[in-house]
Design an enzyme around this catalytic site. Sequence first.
Site, mmCIF file in Angstrom:
data_model
loop_
_atom_site.group_PDB
_atom_site.id
_atom_site.type_symbol
_atom_site.label_atom_id
_atom_site.label_comp_id
_atom_site.label_asym_id
_atom_site.label_seq_id
_atom_site.Cartn_x
_atom_site.Cartn_y
_atom_site.Cartn_z
ATOM 1 N N TRP A 61 97.234 11.361 -48.055
ATOM 2 C CA TRP A 61 97.108 11.313 -49.511
ATOM 3 C C TRP A 61 95.806 11.950 -50.009
ATOM 4 C CZ3 TRP A 61 98.612 7.275 -46.367
ATOM 5 C CH2 TRP A 61 99.938 6.847 -46.506
ATOM 6 N N ASP A 62 95.013 12.548 -49.131
ATOM 7 C CA ASP A 62 93.726 13.126 -49.510
ATOM 8 C C ASP A 62 92.802 12.070 -50.107
ATOM 9 O OD1 ASP A 62 91.787 15.038 -49.762
ATOM 10 O OD2 ASP A 62 92.587 15.932 -51.581
ATOM 11 N N TYR A 63 92.815 10.878 -49.541
ATOM 12 C CA TYR A 63 91.937 9.807 -49.994
ATOM 13 C C TYR A 63 90.598 9.836 -49.244
ATOM 14 C CZ TYR A 63 95.470 7.350 -52.829
ATOM 15 O OH TYR A 63 96.376 6.993 -53.799
ATOM 16 N N ASP A 64 90.065 11.032 -49.044
ATOM 17 C CA ASP A 64 88.796 11.141 -48.345
ATOM 18 C C ASP A 64 87.713 10.328 -49.050
ATOM 19 O OD1 ASP A 64 88.791 12.826 -50.520
ATOM 20 O OD2 ASP A 64 88.299 14.625 -49.409
ATOM 21 N N GLU B 231 95.252 23.256 -54.094
ATOM 22 C CA GLU B 231 95.118 21.810 -54.090
ATOM 23 C C GLU B 231 93.918 21.371 -54.911
ATOM 24 O OE1 GLU B 231 94.092 18.330 -50.910
ATOM 25 O OE2 GLU B 231 95.229 20.041 -50.203
#
Length: 713
Positions: free
Chosen positions: A381-384, A554
Amino acid sequence: MTPTRLSLLAATALGLLPLAVHAQQSDAPEDPAAEIESTAPAETPEQGADDQAEAQDRAQGDAPSAQQDRERAAAGPQDLPQVGADWPFWGGDAQATRYSPLDQITPENVDSLERAFVYHTGDMPEGTAEGKYSPEITPLKLGDDILMCSAMNILISVNAASGEENWRYDPGVPNDAIPYGATCRGVSIWSDPEAAEGDVCATRLIQATLDAKIIALDAATGVPCEDFGENGTVDLWQDIGERVPGWYAVTAPPAIVRGVIVTGAQVKDGQAEDAPSGVIRGFDARTGELAWAWDLGAPEENRDGPPEGEVYTRGTPNMWTTGVADEELGYVYLPMGNSSVDYYGSNRSEAENEYSTSLVAIDVTTGEVAWTFQTVHNDVWDYDLGSQPTLVDFPQDGGTVPAIILPSKQGDIYVLDRETGESLHPVEENPVPTRGDIEPDYISATQPASTYHTLRFEPLEERDMYGMSPLDQLYCRIQFRRANYAGFFQPPTEDAPFIQYPGYNGGSDWGSVAVDTDRGIIVANYNNIPNYNQLIPQEETDWPIITDGGDSGEGAGGNAPQEGAPYSIRINAGWRSPITGMPCTQPPYGGIRAIDLATGETLWDRPIGTARRNGPFGIPSQLPFTIGTPNNGGSVVTAGGLIFIGAATDNLFRAMDIETGETLWTDVLPAGGQANPITYEVDGRQYVMIAPGGHHFMGTGVSDAVISYALPE
């Protein structure tokens, strides 16, 4: 063009000198922006041969100087500058609390705050940089000087009381190095404990750049530190692999602990699995020599750099944001992102799965991992982790525990023992949706959740769909019904769009939290807005990877190729209606919250941001109503009882009462305040400063202004 300038450019083209200039001191009669040639002595053939031999030793794994660097770090902690009259760290103090003990400006007199001076960096977008500026600059203050970088990494010193320029240094970063936006969040300062007072580079201004270099200058004069790397510069592309413009850049200030400069880099999201490594490296702050490297794909083999002809492990999770260091323990804490392909993970390695979206503590005396704490399992989810963590003495059992506060994009805030990484509060493993047939064996059935505090909101429902017109609302409701959405951590899908809530810029991002350590209050601003995404099979798309420094789809909220994975990704960041361009969900889209440090309880919560610059079809409504807008950037809290924050898309700079959340004062900025403010003191007068450079993705304009405020003299 003068012969001197022509000679400098020629030397730069040959790789002999950085494109850098040192301007005269502020008391000189000439134009303060005038450029003169660097006076760094040329390297002798013997020195060049020695450097080449040493580089070969490193490549072969001998690395005697790396061992010496580690031994120096192991010698013990150094004395660090204190926050107060100065603002010597990106996070204010070494603990990154963003708290100042200054109390001259109070809730009772803040309405008298006025501009003391406005400085212009002169760095505005030109040519291919148009539409790609997001400076996010936080200056430092040391002694009488403000020290900062511009969007394109021009280093600048100005007088802290008057704004008069002392010097500037332009490293000549090219436009094609811009990864997603032209961003330089800040710089770092290091004082050499072995230098004598008055020595050149006794105090160093250290910056990492968009074209992946570390630069060290004398903080007082702007002269390059000759003993650091090559004429004051270390090339971070060393051992990374093929240079693709914009694919490997540094936008955050490095952390410095025990004389070791620690930096990661931004790796362009969503392009390809074969992306540059997310390796974290430590460099000696005096010499620029590599002290160690942490390559999670080959931690032992590449500790002193990869063998000759090889590169650091490609495509691994990176740290694009700012770390924080514990000088006493000798640890640096790294908020890690996920792998270069964000929305597909079945072909990731075990090491990638272990360290992605985790806080990793590295012992700088060895370069080895001390502990790790993961906030998302198998993150697609690209929750970096975007926030810089904060070090505190956390109240517990009648005493305190040295702890670290870790905010996250999905909204959880964790409090960890900073020596062991153990959570001081229970961490729940909650079941999450596993619907979808893309990666049924990869998607984790549970995800961690903080029991200390969370900024999460209830799952979306159809009735939450919103519109400036009935057509908007109807369209968004239809979109909601079309999408796959079973709640928090909805897996990516291809049969229909999927709703990601919160989106990848939800919760807490790079602006981080502020902590009033006297009152025991955490101040956290946050975003509350979803993304509307869909995986697309590679054979059905033609989205080439970007190799010319352009925006990644993105990062810009569009299409990302994810080359090497079976699927590309289409992203509607902020989930907007195509009819009016307004978000599909109801406001507020962002807020600010005060949290009791000891208990994790919410003290107050308010939307932040008015509708004055927002409206349908991109037309500002001019309405002063507080709706809670998306925000980007953090706050500063003071002993005077105030919170200072820009961040919101209404381009207002605010002072708020920390006890109530009431806005007591505002000023209209020339562009968006997507930057962290600072506060400092000169001759007994307190100043508050922000660099409102705007932000291309937030749509808040662009400016080169740096504005300092104070009470009337």
